[in-house]
Design a protein around this motif. Structure first.
Motif: not given
Length: 404
Positions: A298-317
């Motif tokens: 999803p980080q490669a597909l995001v279109s806004n900053i909030w999606q990127l934040l959510a994807a990276r938080f998910f990855m950190g888990i």
């Protein structure tokens, strides 16, 4: 068995201070170089890069050497050597008058460092086996907390007390943490028995460990984990700018994107470590590899900053469960008396990922962009999962210990 909970508390503080001290200089390093007389913009960028990387280069070389000595003379001795050594070097950085001085001190710091692998080795060999996953996860959360908060603390202190004073303060805190370790950390270690063992060269130690199929797989996971995490890192601020635009609070969001996965990592590490104690660290590692690989998509597909934040938080888990599982499994599969060497080789692969990841990311960016780098990271982690599945999760190796 020594009081492992006291050890864990003290070493958590030490890990936090060690990693915070490592990363605290990053926000103001270019500004400190300007204060030292480097004024050309390109020269500032050049020196910032090699000074930051220098620490990891010498650390990559030195860690296995210290690991061999730790197995022979004790992990606590190496812990104190590293703690007091880094405290001294960090203090000297405040007296630097030239960029060369700072580079040399960073190289020395990488050489004397080793607080993290020494802490891991000491905890793993002085903790009940059914608590190792939890202990490793909690210990990692200290290092992650230092990595996250270090740049933030450094940026704030730079404004309040100036650049040089930060080095003096960090050196003093590392000294205090080392004193706490000296008086409070206890180690169960038979020095006479360890010294009676025949001396084995660094290369021979590596060959002996490499013959255990689980360990190369674990070292590879560590490298790939750090490589995947660090390869897009130098480009993240520009990616945030593309998504968010040159609007207010751009710097804040760039920093938040860089650290949000660390917050979820810090929270998840002790929890997943405890699950590893109950379900098996092999299974948790496999789940975390798949989860991290999927989280890059999803980080490669995001279109806004909030999606990127959510994807990276998910990855950190999921990334929060990797190192605790790796540390627990290294303890499981490493022969008695070689634990520190094994953890040190693993630490070297971590340092290698810290160096090669950003360099590779910078090169690949010119061909495939940062979105392509996210896809590459995902693919590499999936490939790594299949190696782990073959060496750790298969019926042939999953429950087998060395020598069985």
């Amino acid at each position: 068995m020594v009081n492992w909970k006291v050890n864990l508390s003290v070493l958590w503080i030490g890990q936090f201070l060690a990693m915070a001290g490592m990363t605290m200089i990053m926000p103001f390093l270019p500004l400190y170089l300007q204060e030292l007389g480097v004024t050309d913009t390109k020269q500032v960028a050049y020196w910032s890069g090699i000074i930051f990387a220098g620490n990891f280069v010498t650390s990559f070389i030195a860690q296995p050497i210290w690991g061999g000595l730790a197995d022979r003379y004790g992990r606590k001795v190496m812990l104190l050597r590293s703690g007091f050594g880094m405290a001294l070097v960090m203090t000297f950085m405040g007296f630097a008058t030239d960029a060369w001085h700072l580079l040399l001190l960073r190289l020395v710091n990488g050489t004397v460092s080793g607080f993290v692998p020494a802490s891991v080795a000491l905890m793993s060999t002085n903790t009940p086996r059914n608590k190792i996953g939890f202990a490793m996860g909690t210990l990692q959360s200290g290092g992650v907390a230092g990595t996250i908060l270090g740049p933030l603390i450094g940026g704030i202190l730079a404004e309040l007390i100036g650049f040089r004073s930060i080095f003096y303060l960090t050196g003093g805190l590392l000294f205090v943490a080392s004193l706490l370790a000296m008086f409070l950390v206890k180690e169960s270690f038979n020095a006479s028995e360890a010294r009676s063992q025949p001396r084995v060269s660094l290369w021979q130690s590596f060959k002996d460990l490499a013959h255990i199929p689980q360990l190369p797989a674990l070292f590879a996971v560590t490298f790939m984990f750090q490589f995947a995490l660090m390869s897009p890192q130098p480009l993240m601020a520009l990616f945030v700018q593309d998504l968010y635009g040159k609007a207010a609070y751009l710097a804040f969001f760039a920093g938040l994107v860089g650290s949000v996965n660390g917050f979820s990592n810090m929270i998840a590490s002790p929890v997943l470590g405890r699950f590893g104690d109950k379900l098996g660290s092999e299974k948790i590692l496999g789940i975390c590899l798949i989860g991290s690989a999927l989280a890059f998509i999803p980080q490669a597909l995001v279109s806004n900053i909030w999606q990127l934040l959510a994807a990276r938080f998910f990855m950190g888990i999921f990334m929060g469960g990797m190192l605790p599982s790796i540390y627990a499994l290294i303890r499981k599969y490493t022969p008695e008396g070689m634990e520190s060497r094994s953890y040190s080789f693993n630490s070297s692969t971590l340092s290698l990922g810290n160096v090669i990841g950003p360099l590779t990311g910078g090169v690949l960016n010119g061909f495939i962009g940062i979105r392509g780098i996210f896809w590459v990271s995902s693919a590499l982690l999936l490939l790594n999962f299949f190696w782990v599945r073959r060496t750790l999760l298969s019926s042939r190796w999953g429950n087998r210990l060395p020598g069985e």
